[in-house]
Design an enzyme around this catalytic site. Structure first.
Site, PDB file in Angstrom:
ATOM      1  N   HIS A  11      -3.397  -2.984  -1.454  1.00  0.00           N
ATOM      2  CA  HIS A  11      -3.179  -2.627  -0.045  1.00  0.00           C
ATOM      3  C   HIS A  11      -4.519  -2.367   0.640  1.00  0.00           C
ATOM      4  O   HIS A  11      -5.059  -1.258   0.580  1.00  0.00           O
ATOM      5  CB  HIS A  11      -2.274  -1.387   0.070  1.00  0.00           C
ATOM      6  CG  HIS A  11      -1.861  -1.076   1.482  1.00  0.00           C
ATOM      7  ND1 HIS A  11      -0.533  -0.999   1.866  1.00  0.00           N
ATOM      8  CD2 HIS A  11      -2.577  -0.842   2.607  1.00  0.00           C
ATOM      9  CE1 HIS A  11      -0.459  -0.733   3.159  1.00  0.00           C
ATOM     10  NE2 HIS A  11      -1.702  -0.614   3.631  1.00  0.00           N
ATOM     11  N   HIS A  13      -6.604  -3.935   4.315  1.00  0.00           N
ATOM     12  CA  HIS A  13      -6.672  -4.860   5.460  1.00  0.00           C
ATOM     13  C   HIS A  13      -8.095  -5.401   5.545  1.00  0.00           C
ATOM     14  O   HIS A  13      -9.047  -4.622   5.644  1.00  0.00           O
ATOM     15  CB  HIS A  13      -6.328  -4.117   6.753  1.00  0.00           C
ATOM     16  CG  HIS A  13      -4.987  -3.448   6.703  1.00  0.00           C
ATOM     17  ND1 HIS A  13      -3.874  -3.974   7.305  1.00  0.00           N
ATOM     18  CD2 HIS A  13      -4.576  -2.298   6.104  1.00  0.00           C
ATOM     19  CE1 HIS A  13      -2.832  -3.181   7.089  1.00  0.00           C
ATOM     20  NE2 HIS A  13      -3.238  -2.155   6.362  1.00  0.00           N
ATOM     21  N   HIS A 189       4.740  -2.054   5.682  1.00  0.00           N
ATOM     22  CA  HIS A 189       4.275  -0.692   5.965  1.00  0.00           C
ATOM     23  C   HIS A 189       5.475   0.147   6.419  1.00  0.00           C
ATOM     24  O   HIS A 189       6.135  -0.199   7.408  1.00  0.00           O
ATOM     25  CB  HIS A 189       3.253  -0.688   7.097  1.00  0.00           C
ATOM     26  CG  HIS A 189       1.867  -1.083   6.687  1.00  0.00           C
ATOM     27  ND1 HIS A 189       1.570  -2.318   6.183  1.00  0.00           N
ATOM     28  CD2 HIS A 189       0.698  -0.386   6.722  1.00  0.00           C
ATOM     29  CE1 HIS A 189       0.264  -2.372   5.920  1.00  0.00           C
ATOM     30  NE2 HIS A 189      -0.293  -1.215   6.236  1.00  0.00           N
ATOM     31  N   GLU A 192       4.581   5.851   6.640  1.00  0.00           N
ATOM     32  CA  GLU A 192       3.207   6.309   6.872  1.00  0.00           C
ATOM     33  C   GLU A 192       3.214   7.211   8.114  1.00  0.00           C
ATOM     34  O   GLU A 192       2.985   8.403   8.031  1.00  0.00           O
ATOM     35  CB  GLU A 192       2.265   5.111   7.075  1.00  0.00           C
ATOM     36  CG  GLU A 192       0.824   5.515   7.389  1.00  0.00           C
ATOM     37  CD  GLU A 192      -0.034   4.368   7.947  1.00  0.00           C
ATOM     38  OE1 GLU A 192       0.531   3.389   8.467  1.00  0.00           O
ATOM     39  OE2 GLU A 192      -1.279   4.489   7.899  1.00  0.00           O
TER      40      GLU A 192
HETATM   41  N1  ADE Z   1      -3.396  -1.822  10.223  1.00  0.00           N
HETATM   42  C1  ADE Z   1      -4.553  -1.467   9.661  1.00  0.00           C
HETATM   43  N2  ADE Z   1      -4.441  -0.282   9.054  1.00  0.00           N
HETATM   44  C2  ADE Z   1      -3.170   0.129   9.219  1.00  0.00           C
HETATM   45  C3  ADE Z   1      -2.447   1.265   8.817  1.00  0.00           C
HETATM   46  N3  ADE Z   1      -2.994   2.245   8.098  1.00  0.00           N
HETATM   47  N4  ADE Z   1      -1.161   1.353   9.199  1.00  0.00           N
HETATM   48  C4  ADE Z   1      -0.592   0.373   9.904  1.00  0.00           C
HETATM   49  N5  ADE Z   1      -1.231  -0.714  10.307  1.00  0.00           N
HETATM   50  C5  ADE Z   1      -2.512  -0.847   9.960  1.00  0.00           C
HETATM   51 ZN    ZN Z   2      -2.205  -0.480   5.653  1.00  0.00          ZN
END
Ligand code: ADE
Ligand code: ZN
Length: 323
Positions: A11, A13, A189, A192
């Protein structure tokens, strides 16, 4: 102690992995002023919305195939030096388009960087195409169709990132059906920024193999039991959650409680420089916070490899590196 432990992360980005040094170099190349989102001590943001703005502003400084090759190579070489043997990166066709590069060139640039890093350090990497939730269901469906067309052999999964409090999970079911039908690994996602209901909705409507974060499932004991029972893997990112204020500090993070409840947990960095972290730091902080020894940390690596969106021969080869 943690440095020698082989690590895997599933995980992260790729645009969020751009280091301040690299972003400054890109800004100089394109004559862009970064003061609004990048300061002496790193990225500047104060909440999730301004974090996303800083993320987008940095992403916009990568515009050519070679820019993306350099981004992937820099990130993967750095984490290989921390002991990572495998990494998955989220890639975003929407961010590519916004940067003015075609998605084909975006992927081949990233793939070039992945190959260079592998040649230098041996690290394996795969790409997960993500749709951006707050761009709406149609945009996410377009990203899913793109991924389902199998645009590159290193694209092995599909997911959704962005503002989790936007829209309803069910609105995105069609995108995930498209991706699943193409044989891609599925992650989303959830849990969170939104609570347990968001995770339950994701499980009910999208049937993911993995949940990005999922940390706030802790708010519902029955849901944690369900996640454990169904074997859904959580891509937990404690450093990210603490930086964004989802949990007050590392010791308040539910990672260890989830693990003890039988949930298949993994450690991940999410957007490492934004949160002053890295996969190496996540392993070190987990060991410092919960007292894990090398064997326990290696178990998290094993879980990540078991859940990796990768062909079985490569999975076996990587698991062999843990023996
Ligand atoms: N895009 C990049 N980081 C993210 C995160 N922590 N939560 C959702 N989208 C994201
Ligand atoms: Zn993320």
């Amino acid at each position: 102690m943690t440095h020698a432990v082989p690590k895997a992360e599933i995980h992260c980005h790729i645009e969020g992995a751009a280091t301040p040094d690299l972003v400054r170099a890109q800004a100089a190349k394109y004559g862009v002023d970064v003061a609004a989102f990048l300061g002496e001590r790193g990225y500047v943001w104060s909440d999730f919305t301004s974090f996303l703005a800083a993320y987008d502003a940095a992403a916009a400084l990568f515009r050519t195939e070679e820019d993306y090759a350099l981004l992937a190579e820099t990130h993967l070489t750095e984490i290989a030096a921390e002991g990572a043997i495998y990494a998955e990166i989220f890639v975003s066709p929407d961010h590519a388009e916004r940067s003015g590069i075609g998605v084909g060139a975006y992927l081949s640039g990233l793939a070039g960087g992945i190959e260079r890093a592998k040649a230098e350090s041996g690290i394996e990497c795969r790409m997960i195409v993500v749709g951006i939730r707050h761009f709406g269901a149609e945009a996410v469906e377009a990203a899913a169709r793109f991924a389902a067309g199998r645009p590159h052999e290193l694209v092995t999964g599909f997911g959704m990132a962005g503002e989790e409090r936007f829209g309803r999970v069910a609105d995105y079911a069609r995108a995930f059906d498209t991706a699943r039908a193409a044989g891609l690994g599925i992650t989303i996602h959830a849990g969170e920024l939104a609570g347990a209901d968001s995770v339950r909705d994701a499980l009910d409507h999208l049937r993911p193999a993995r949940i990005g974060h999922g940390a706030r499932a802790i708010e519902d004991k029955a849901l944690v039991e369900r996640i454990a029972e169904e074997g859904v893997v959580l891509e937990l990112c404690p450093g990210s959650n603490v930086a964004l204020g989802v949990f007050a500090d590392w010791s308040s993070h539910p990672f260890e409680t989830m693990r003890k409840a039988g949930v298949r947990v993994t450690l991940n960095s999410d957007d490492p420089p934004h949160f002053h972290s890295s996969i190496g730091n996540e392993y070190a902080m987990a060991a410092a916070t919960w007292g894990y020894d090398a064997a326990q940390l290696m178990h998290f690596t094993r879980t990540a490899l078991e859940a990796a969106f990768i062909d079985e021969a490569t999975r076996e080869k990587l698991l062999g590196q843990l023996r």
